[in-house]
Motif scaffolding. Structure first.
Motif, PDB file in Angstrom:
ATOM      1  N   GLN A  75      -7.171  -4.580  12.200  1.00 29.24           N
ATOM      2  CA  GLN A  75      -5.924  -5.094  12.662  1.00 29.24           C
ATOM      3  C   GLN A  75      -5.303  -5.719  11.581  1.00 29.24           C
ATOM      4  N   LYS A  76      -5.753  -6.788  10.864  1.00 28.76           N
ATOM      5  CA  LYS A  76      -5.295  -7.410  10.102  1.00 28.76           C
ATOM      6  C   LYS A  76      -4.951  -6.761   8.714  1.00 28.76           C
ATOM      7  N   VAL A  77      -5.907  -5.789   8.480  1.00 29.94           N
ATOM      8  CA  VAL A  77      -5.531  -4.651   7.248  1.00 29.94           C
ATOM      9  C   VAL A  77      -4.473  -3.913   7.540  1.00 29.94           C
ATOM     10  N   LEU A  78      -4.474  -3.442   8.774  1.00 28.66           N
ATOM     11  CA  LEU A  78      -3.157  -2.406   9.223  1.00 28.66           C
ATOM     12  C   LEU A  78      -1.989  -3.509   9.398  1.00 28.66           C
ATOM     13  N   THR A  79      -1.982  -4.641   9.714  1.00 32.41           N
ATOM     14  CA  THR A  79      -0.656  -5.476   9.741  1.00 32.41           C
ATOM     15  C   THR A  79      -0.271  -5.632   8.192  1.00 32.41           C
ATOM     16  N   ARG A  80      -1.225  -5.931   7.344  1.00 32.25           N
ATOM     17  CA  ARG A  80      -0.841  -6.003   5.886  1.00 32.25           C
ATOM     18  C   ARG A  80      -0.357  -4.746   5.489  1.00 32.25           C
ATOM     19  N   GLU A  81      -0.821  -3.579   5.742  1.00 31.85           N
ATOM     20  CA  GLU A  81      -0.090  -2.267   5.291  1.00 31.85           C
ATOM     21  C   GLU A  81       1.163  -2.036   5.916  1.00 31.85           C
ATOM     22  N   VAL A  82       1.432  -2.333   6.997  1.00 30.37           N
ATOM     23  CA  VAL A  82       2.968  -2.131   7.711  1.00 30.37           C
ATOM     24  C   VAL A  82       3.750  -3.176   6.763  1.00 30.37           C
ATOM     25  N   LYS A  83       3.458  -4.188   6.646  1.00 31.95           N
ATOM     26  CA  LYS A  83       4.131  -5.367   5.746  1.00 31.95           C
ATOM     27  C   LYS A  83       4.523  -4.693   4.384  1.00 31.95           C
ATOM     28  N   LYS A  84       3.574  -4.019   3.783  1.00 30.60           N
ATOM     29  CA  LYS A  84       3.787  -3.448   2.237  1.00 30.60           C
ATOM     30  C   LYS A  84       4.719  -2.343   2.629  1.00 30.60           C
ATOM     31  N   ARG A  85       4.630  -1.362   3.501  1.00 32.33           N
ATOM     32  CA  ARG A  85       5.475  -0.242   3.823  1.00 32.33           C
ATOM     33  C   ARG A  85       6.853  -0.794   4.092  1.00 32.33           C
ATOM     34  N   LYS A  86       7.001  -1.741   4.812  1.00 31.68           N
ATOM     35  CA  LYS A  86       8.410  -2.315   4.998  1.00 31.68           C
ATOM     36  C   LYS A  86       9.099  -3.009   3.845  1.00 31.68           C
ATOM     37  N   GLU A  87       8.146  -3.612   3.174  1.00 31.13           N
ATOM     38  CA  GLU A  87       8.883  -4.335   2.058  1.00 31.13           C
ATOM     39  C   GLU A  87       9.016  -3.304   0.897  1.00 31.13           C
ATOM     40  N   ALA A  88       8.603  -2.211   0.720  1.00 26.99           N
ATOM     41  CA  ALA A  88       8.898  -1.189  -0.144  1.00 26.99           C
ATOM     42  C   ALA A  88      10.024  -0.325   0.185  1.00 26.99           C
TER      43      ALA A  88
END
Length: 153
Positions: free
Chosen positions: A52-65
């Motif tokens: 879940q922490k990895v998924l949260t990090r990936e969502v954050k990356k997508r939103k920043e991009a």
């Protein structure tokens, strides 16, 4: 079924359904999970919380991009990033509403007897485990800062 197994199963389903966005997003997420598993001195299997922490990090990356693409004048690429973030968010726990978050922060502040901006770290440390991935760190910090800055009655 573990979260990682669910991701693999959903990837297979997306491939069968020829859902390109879901397929490519799940592949990227599974790659990120695998990279996290082999990082460090010894390979290990991630727990659901760690996934879940990895998924949260990936969502954050997508939103920043997506924000960066919008700022650069590429709304099509921003929409693609947001679509990927939406797929990933489907595997995360439901996010806390603003009222729920404010209530949790207020309770922790009252329990600790904290006051003033200097207590920010102490309150954040106590709130983080309660929230457990159901709110973005920035949202939590903003609410803690807002409540600590407000004059106490």
């Amino acid at each position: 079924m573990s979260l990682k197994q669910q991701l693999h199963s959903d990837l297979t389903d997306a491939m069968r359904a020829q859902d390109d966005v879901r397929r490519s997003t799940l592949r990227m997420v599974l790659t990120a999970v695998t990279n996290e598993e082999v990082a460090g001195k010894q390979a290990r299997e991630l727990s659901d919380d760690e996934v879940q922490k990895v998924l949260t990090r990936e969502v954050k990356k997508r939103k920043e991009a997506a924000t960066a693409y919008n700022d650069a004048g590429h709304p099509d690429r921003a929409a693609s990033e947001l679509a990927e973030a939406e797929v990933i968010e489907g595997y995360l726990p439901e996010q806390l509403g603003d009222d729920e978050l404010a209530s949790m922060v207020a309770t922790v502040i009252a329990d600790l007897g904290a006051g003033g901006p200097q207590a920010m770290g102490q309150v954040m440390k106590a709130v983080q485990p309660l929230v457990a991935g159901r709110a973005d760190g920035g949202r939590i910090a903003g609410e803690v800062k807002r409540q600590l800055a407000a004059p106490t009655p």
